[in-house]
Design a protein around this motif. Structure first.
Motif, short mmCIF file in Angstrom:
data_model
loop_
_atom_site.label_atom_id
_atom_site.label_comp_id
_atom_site.label_asym_id
_atom_site.label_seq_id
_atom_site.Cartn_x
_atom_site.Cartn_y
_atom_site.Cartn_z
N LEU A 1 3.98 -6.91 -8.11
CA LEU A 1 3.97 -5.54 -8.70
C LEU A 1 3.16 -4.54 -7.70
N MET A 2 2.03 -5.05 -7.14
CA MET A 2 1.19 -4.24 -6.26
C MET A 2 2.06 -4.08 -5.24
N ALA A 3 3.01 -4.76 -4.45
CA ALA A 3 3.49 -4.77 -3.50
C ALA A 3 4.71 -3.54 -3.64
N GLY A 4 5.26 -3.84 -4.77
CA GLY A 4 6.49 -3.05 -5.17
C GLY A 4 5.76 -1.46 -5.29
N LEU A 5 4.94 -1.32 -5.75
CA LEU A 5 4.18 -0.03 -5.85
C LEU A 5 4.06 0.52 -4.52
N VAL A 6 3.35 -0.40 -3.80
CA VAL A 6 3.12 0.35 -2.44
C VAL A 6 4.42 0.54 -1.58
N ILE A 7 5.49 -0.16 -1.64
CA ILE A 7 6.34 0.11 -1.36
C ILE A 7 7.23 1.33 -1.58
N THR A 8 7.21 1.50 -2.82
CA THR A 8 7.74 2.80 -3.69
C THR A 8 6.96 3.94 -3.16
N LEU A 9 5.85 3.89 -2.95
CA LEU A 9 4.95 5.13 -2.50
C LEU A 9 5.01 5.33 -1.11
N LEU A 10 5.17 4.38 -0.22
CA LEU A 10 5.55 4.50 1.05
C LEU A 10 6.96 5.08 1.56
N ALA A 11 7.74 4.47 0.62
CA ALA A 11 9.16 5.18 0.83
C ALA A 11 9.28 6.61 0.43
N GLY A 12 8.29 7.20 -0.12
CA GLY A 12 8.28 8.72 -0.55
C GLY A 12 8.69 8.77 -1.87
N GLY A 13 8.84 7.93 -2.81
CA GLY A 13 9.40 7.89 -4.18
C GLY A 13 8.56 8.18 -5.24
N GLY A 14 7.29 8.52 -4.87
CA GLY A 14 6.37 9.04 -5.64
C GLY A 14 7.28 10.04 -6.60
N LEU A 15 6.53 10.47 -7.72
CA LEU A 15 7.17 11.45 -8.58
C LEU A 15 6.21 12.86 -8.54
N SER A 16 5.25 12.82 -7.80
CA SER A 16 4.51 13.76 -7.86
C SER A 16 4.78 14.86 -6.44
N ARG A 17 4.69 16.15 -6.58
CA ARG A 17 5.10 17.00 -5.65
C ARG A 17 4.06 16.84 -4.52
N LYS A 18 4.51 16.92 -3.19
CA LYS A 18 3.49 16.95 -2.04
C LYS A 18 3.44 18.38 -1.56
N GLY A 19 2.06 18.92 -1.31
CA GLY A 19 1.93 19.97 -0.71
C GLY A 19 2.02 21.47 -1.61
#
Length: 55
Positions: A37-55
């Motif tokens: 689960l931890m690795a999957g979360l890291v992969i999702t965030l590194l791929a840019g799939g987070g749901l929050s807007r950047k910038g």
């Protein structure tokens, strides 16, 4: 990045999470599930799939 691309990357990250959890759970038991689960979360965030807007 538009919302469709972000949602698609989020989906890829979730698919990777499911696969990692199943494989890690089979080989390492409950501690493997936690790390999967931890690795999957890291992969999702590194791929840019987070749901929050950047910038």
């Amino acid at each position: 990045m538009d919302e469709k691309a972000r949602f698609r990357r989020f989906g890829y990250g979730m698919a990777a999470t499911v696969v990692l959890v199943l494989v890690a759970g089979y080989f390492f038991g409950s501690i493997g599930v936690t790390f999967g689960l931890m690795a999957g979360l890291v992969i999702t965030l590194l791929a840019g799939g987070g749901l929050s807007r950047k910038g």
